[in-house]
Design a protein around this motif. Structure first.
Motif, mmCIF file in Angstrom:
data_model
loop_
_atom_site.group_PDB
_atom_site.id
_atom_site.type_symbol
_atom_site.label_atom_id
_atom_site.label_comp_id
_atom_site.label_asym_id
_atom_site.label_seq_id
_atom_site.Cartn_x
_atom_site.Cartn_y
_atom_site.Cartn_z
ATOM 1 N N ARG A 1 0.840 -1.215 0.000
ATOM 2 C CA ARG A 1 0.000 0.000 0.000
ATOM 3 C C ARG A 1 0.866 1.252 0.000
ATOM 4 O O ARG A 1 0.593 2.205 -0.738
ATOM 5 N N ARG A 2 1.896 1.261 0.815
ATOM 6 C CA ARG A 2 2.760 2.437 0.880
ATOM 7 C C ARG A 2 3.546 2.624 -0.418
ATOM 8 O O ARG A 2 3.770 3.748 -0.859
ATOM 9 N N GLN A 3 3.948 1.513 -1.028
ATOM 10 C CA GLN A 3 4.685 1.584 -2.289
ATOM 11 C C GLN A 3 3.809 2.150 -3.396
ATOM 12 O O GLN A 3 4.277 2.941 -4.233
ATOM 13 N N ARG A 4 2.536 1.782 -3.423
ATOM 14 C CA ARG A 4 1.625 2.321 -4.447
ATOM 15 C C ARG A 4 1.459 3.826 -4.301
ATOM 16 O O ARG A 4 1.324 4.540 -5.291
ATOM 17 N N ALA A 5 1.450 4.307 -3.057
ATOM 18 C CA ALA A 5 1.333 5.751 -2.839
ATOM 19 C C ALA A 5 2.647 6.472 -3.174
ATOM 20 O O ALA A 5 2.635 7.614 -3.636
ATOM 21 N N PHE A 6 3.764 5.793 -2.946
ATOM 22 C CA PHE A 6 5.075 6.386 -3.184
ATOM 23 C C PHE A 6 5.432 6.466 -4.665
ATOM 24 O O PHE A 6 6.059 7.425 -5.123
ATOM 25 N N GLU A 7 5.016 5.476 -5.432
ATOM 26 C CA GLU A 7 5.448 5.343 -6.823
ATOM 27 C C GLU A 7 5.157 6.587 -7.674
ATOM 28 O O GLU A 7 6.051 7.047 -8.399
ATOM 29 N N PRO A 8 3.952 7.188 -7.626
ATOM 30 C CA PRO A 8 3.716 8.384 -8.459
ATOM 31 C C PRO A 8 4.644 9.542 -8.103
ATOM 32 O O PRO A 8 5.048 10.306 -8.984
ATOM 33 N N ARG A 9 4.975 9.698 -6.814
ATOM 34 C CA ARG A 9 5.874 10.788 -6.421
ATOM 35 C C ARG A 9 7.289 10.540 -6.939
ATOM 36 O O ARG A 9 7.974 11.467 -7.378
ATOM 37 N N TRP A 10 7.715 9.280 -6.911
ATOM 38 C CA TRP A 10 9.039 8.963 -7.450
ATOM 39 C C TRP A 10 9.066 9.174 -8.960
ATOM 40 O O TRP A 10 10.036 9.717 -9.505
ATOM 41 N N LEU A 11 8.003 8.768 -9.652
ATOM 42 C CA LEU A 11 7.949 8.967 -11.106
ATOM 43 C C LEU A 11 7.994 10.452 -11.458
ATOM 44 O O LEU A 11 8.649 10.850 -12.428
ATOM 45 N N GLU A 12 7.306 11.275 -10.679
ATOM 46 C CA GLU A 12 7.307 12.713 -10.949
ATOM 47 C C GLU A 12 8.701 13.308 -10.717
ATOM 48 O O GLU A 12 9.176 14.127 -11.512
ATOM 49 N N ALA A 13 9.367 12.880 -9.639
ATOM 50 C CA ALA A 13 10.715 13.380 -9.365
ATOM 51 C C ALA A 13 11.689 12.941 -10.452
ATOM 52 O O ALA A 13 12.527 13.722 -10.905
ATOM 53 N N GLN A 14 11.579 11.685 -10.901
ATOM 54 C CA GLN A 14 12.470 11.196 -11.947
ATOM 55 C C GLN A 14 12.150 11.869 -13.284
ATOM 56 O O GLN A 14 13.047 12.129 -14.089
ATOM 57 N N SER A 15 10.878 12.170 -13.529
ATOM 58 C CA SER A 15 10.497 12.876 -14.757
ATOM 59 C C SER A 15 11.096 14.277 -14.787
ATOM 60 O O SER A 15 11.501 14.771 -15.850
ATOM 61 N N ALA A 16 11.158 14.931 -13.624
ATOM 62 C CA ALA A 16 11.754 16.268 -13.556
ATOM 63 C C ALA A 16 13.230 16.220 -13.957
ATOM 64 O O ALA A 16 13.731 17.127 -14.636
ATOM 65 N N VAL A 17 13.936 15.163 -13.557
ATOM 66 C CA VAL A 17 15.329 15.004 -13.971
ATOM 67 C C VAL A 17 15.400 14.741 -15.476
ATOM 68 O O VAL A 17 16.255 15.291 -16.179
ATOM 69 N N LEU A 18 14.494 13.907 -15.985
ATOM 70 C CA LEU A 18 14.486 13.580 -17.420
ATOM 71 C C LEU A 18 14.303 14.834 -18.264
ATOM 72 O O LEU A 18 14.920 14.975 -19.327
#
Length: 245
Positions: A96-113
């Motif tokens: 459950r916590r990983q599902r909530a975390f994943e979109p925030r990590w994707l957004e942070a990694q997208s900002a680097v991209l």
């Protein structure tokens, strides 16, 4: 966004389409109990179910041994069952916590991209009526100011005619721990390419200011809705940095 929740944000010079999604850094207790070091929840769930079957077999085995050994078997089965219950609870909480975390990590990694630039290997342009399997395409060396000027003139001509030529852009990125060069190919309208000229540029590079990472759907068929393990990127319009005259 808590930065300690975002482990392994890849630097701009190490980006690739299929990044591994990391496990939530702040869920160390759940990860330890669930025996997970990466978000492979389906595998962990299967291992736990197999261990549960083993505990059931251990409980049933008490009827096949002498009475003096039964308390030991029951004790071992009880300890194993307690461990499995703790593991299942930790696994569900972590999922459950990983599902909530994943979109925030994707957004942070997208900002680097969106800040990353990649070396252009080939830049080809064909007009709409040339698009066929063996149609003609013109290649441009964007380290040569004269060819950059020709490309800009072609883009202006397209806009004046109300059409857009088609671009095949190949760029390189680094792959794996050995950092081997790999090639990505994208297809764009020439009108979606912004050309920026720089004095003395020896290499042509490309950025994608609207790029984003997305989660790759899991291929596991467990009936569980679970977080993803890898990503793919959607790049969008390109900004090309080329040589100036």
């Amino acid at each position: 966004m808590k930065t300690d929740d975002l482990p392994r944000i890849e630097p701009a010079d190490s980006l690739r389409p299929d990044l591994r999604v990391p496990l939530l850094a702040t869920a160390r207790i759940e990860a330890t109990l669930a025996r997970l070091s990466e978000p492979r929840f389906a595998d962990a769930h299967r291992r736990t179910l197999r261990a549960l079957a083993g505990a059931a077999a251990l409980t049933a085995a008490q009827f096949a041994v002498v009475p003096s050994l039964r308390p030991w078997l029951l004790g071992a089965a009880a300890l194993l069952l307690l461990d499995l219950v703790c593991r299942l609870l930790a696994l569900n909480s972590l999922r459950r916590r990983q599902r909530a975390f994943e979109p925030r990590w994707l957004e942070a990694q997208s900002a680097v991209l969106r800040t990353a630039s990649f070396e252009i290997v080939r830049f080809e342009v064909s007009t709409p009526f040339e698009r066929r399997p063996r149609g003609r395409a013109q290649s441009y060396d964007l380290t040569r100011p004269a060819e950059v000027e020709m490309l800009i003139e072609r883009q202006r001509d397209d806009r004046a005619r109300g059409r857009s030529s088609q671009v095949k852009l190949e760029f390189s990125y680094l792959l794996g721990p050995a950092r081997r060069a790999a090639i990505e190919v994208v297809y764009l309208d020439l009108d979606d390419v912004t050309i920026v000229r720089a004095e003395g540029a020896r290499r042509a590079r490309v950025r994608f200011p609207e790029a984003r990472y997305h989660a790759q759907p899991s291929l596991h068929r467990t009936g569980w809705r679970q977080p993803s393990e890898t990503t793919f990127w959607v790049l969008g319009p390109a900004t090309v940095h080329a040589a100036a005259g």
